[in-house]
Design a protein around this motif. Structure first.
Motif, PDB file in Angstrom:
ATOM      1  N   LEU A  57      -7.664  -5.118   7.275  1.00  0.00           N
ATOM      2  CA  LEU A  57      -6.301  -5.569   6.940  1.00  0.00           C
ATOM      3  C   LEU A  57      -5.634  -6.256   8.127  1.00  0.00           C
TER       4      LEU A  57
ATOM      5  N   THR B 277      -5.267   3.293   9.298  1.00  0.00           N
ATOM      6  CA  THR B 277      -6.439   4.143   9.555  1.00  0.00           C
ATOM      7  C   THR B 277      -6.224   5.539   8.989  1.00  0.00           C
ATOM      8  N   GLU B 278      -5.027   6.061   9.211  1.00  0.00           N
ATOM      9  CA  GLU B 278      -4.731   7.423   8.772  1.00  0.00           C
ATOM     10  C   GLU B 278      -4.806   7.573   7.251  1.00  0.00           C
ATOM     11  N   TYR B 279      -4.327   6.560   6.541  1.00  0.00           N
ATOM     12  CA  TYR B 279      -4.230   6.696   5.083  1.00  0.00           C
ATOM     13  C   TYR B 279      -5.297   5.930   4.296  1.00  0.00           C
ATOM     14  N   LEU B 280      -5.758   4.804   4.843  1.00  0.00           N
ATOM     15  CA  LEU B 280      -6.701   3.968   4.076  1.00  0.00           C
ATOM     16  C   LEU B 280      -8.101   3.927   4.677  1.00  0.00           C
ATOM     17  N   GLY B 281      -8.306   4.599   5.776  1.00  0.00           N
ATOM     18  CA  GLY B 281      -9.623   4.597   6.420  1.00  0.00           C
ATOM     19  C   GLY B 281      -9.713   3.544   7.522  1.00  0.00           C
TER      20      GLY B 281
ATOM     21  N   ARG C  41     -11.034  -0.194   6.564  1.00  0.00           N
ATOM     22  CA  ARG C  41     -10.070  -0.996   5.820  1.00  0.00           C
ATOM     23  C   ARG C  41      -8.887  -1.378   6.720  1.00  0.00           C
TER      24      ARG C  41
ATOM     25  N   TYR D  21       9.673   0.819   7.952  1.00  0.00           N
ATOM     26  CA  TYR D  21       8.845   0.223   9.012  1.00  0.00           C
ATOM     27  C   TYR D  21       9.427  -1.103   9.490  1.00  0.00           C
TER      28      TYR D  21
ATOM     29  N   HIS E 100       0.793  -1.229   0.000  1.00  0.00           N
ATOM     30  CA  HIS E 100       0.000   0.000   0.000  1.00  0.00           C
ATOM     31  C   HIS E 100       0.830   1.288   0.000  1.00  0.00           C
ATOM     32  N   PHE E 101       2.082   1.209   0.468  1.00  0.00           N
ATOM     33  CA  PHE E 101       2.880   2.437   0.597  1.00  0.00           C
ATOM     34  C   PHE E 101       4.232   2.363  -0.105  1.00  0.00           C
TER      35      PHE E 101
ATOM     36  N   LEU F 103      -1.456   3.529  11.225  1.00  0.00           N
ATOM     37  CA  LEU F 103      -0.981   3.932   9.892  1.00  0.00           C
ATOM     38  C   LEU F 103      -2.058   3.683   8.838  1.00  0.00           C
TER      39      LEU F 103
END
Lengths: 72, 283
Positions: A63, A52-56, A59, A31, A22-23, A50
């Motif tokens: 994950l 939550t901040e970027y993918l909601g 999701r 990481y 994803h990143f 991490l």
């Protein structure tokens, strides 16, 4: 079954692989080094934060849940 | 100066030059060239946004490959715009139909493939599906837009004085616009399903760019004689919408790289801070 140390290591590796997906690889490498020194609970929380901040939030939970669910 | 700051400077400069060349500058050859430059720089910026994101992600990651595929589509549009401008302004040849059209059409293949790939990439982790009413509403909007594209882009584009080949090319643009609607629907679903998260905003920007392109394409199909004859403000308005579309797509794509870059900088800073604390504790 594998011992706890190996299971923790595999869980961390799977999270790093997810981060790579994803990143990107560079972020995953970063990481990987951060996670290596962390206890597994803290790693899980960091990864969830991490995602939550970027993918909601939804999701992120999915994950983490999928990663935990996979048989080791 | 980091690359995203540089990108912002380019964006602002392009916005000012667009405003000046299309709306304020007196008509003339120099203005025509300036407009042509702006019109080709806009898709180049969209490509730059995509490539910088691919660089930040790395081509080996799944997301990096998806962004690369989408960027390939934008490269196709960029090639089409450069060739179109060259035929029109430099070679003084009617660019329709020409090899530029092939680039426009071929660009839809990687663009759609990349976005559908992105949909499946993210969709598999969706736990709660979109509500039935929202799915119905999105489908109705997509059908409405597809109908508009079908009527104005396909049916109304048929000209009796055009050759069969020219008519086929003109109609293909209408079909491509329907594809654009479906792609827009895919991105909308992906974005709504994210239910928050910083990447969602980037997708909304990209979607806005796709919508601007669709709007300009359909308006062009509706007002082709006015556009080509330079009547009123049709040409200025439509070119501006196309440029805004490219800029929004570029900003949306570039934002992913920007966000990932920012994340890494933050984590590296935290890592450095922690190592300093460890050193102090050891002392």
């Amino acid at each position: 079954m594998v011992d706890n140390v190996t299971a923790d290591r595999l869980f961390k590796a799977k999270l790093v692989a997810l981060i790579a997906m994803h990143f990107g690889d560079k972020t995953a490498e970063l990481y990987k080094s951060v996670f290596s020194a962390m206890p597994v609970d803290f790693v899980e929380k960091t990864a969830e934060k991490l995602f939550t901040e970027y993918l909601g939030a939804e999701r992120a939970r999915a994950l983490i849940f999928e990663t935990k669910k996979q048989d080791i | 100066m980091t690359w995203h700051v540089a990108l912002w400077v380019v964006y602002m400069s392009l916005a000012v030059v667009t405003l000046w060349s299309y709306w304020l500058a007196p008509a003339g050859t120099n203005t025509d060239y300036l407009q042509a430059i702006v019109y080709t720089v806009a898709p180049a910026i969209a490509v730059a946004g995509g490539l910088l994101t691919v660089k930040e992600y790395g081509i080996r990651s799944a997301a990096g490959r998806i962004f690369f595929t989408v960027t390939l589509g934008l490269i196709g549009w960029l090639c089409g715009e450069i060739l179109w401008t060259y035929f029109d302004l430099v070679a003084k040849i009617d660019p329709f139909p020409s090899v530029a059209d092939w680039f426009y059409f071929l660009a839809y293949i990687p663009l759609c493939a990349g976005l559908i790939w992105q949909y499946y990439f993210l969709h598999k982790t969706v736990q709660t599906k979109l509500p039935y009413t929202l799915r119905l509403l999105l489908t109705m909007i997509a059908v409405l837009f597809s109908g508009i594209a079908l009527y104005f882009g396909v049916y109304k584009s048929i000209q009796p004085d055009y050759s069969l080949f020219e008519n086929i090319v003109a109609m293909t643009y209408g079909v491509a616009d329907i594809v654009l609607v479906l792609v827009g629907l895919v991105i909308t679903i992906v974005t709504i399903e994210m239910r928050g998260g910083k990447f969602a905003a980037a997708w909304w920007w990209f979607l806005f760019g796709i919508f601007c392109t669709f709007l300009a394409d359909i308006s062009f199909a509706m007002f082709t004689p006015e556009y080509e004859g330079g009547m009123g403000y049709y040409r200025q308005a439509l070119d501006t919408i196309w440029i805004i579309g490219y800029m929004a797509m570029g900003y949306g794509l570039g934002r992913f790289g920007w966000l990932v870059h920012g994340l890494r900088t933050r984590v590296e800073a935290q890592k450095f801070e922690n190592s300093q604390v460890d050193k102090t504790e050891k002392k």
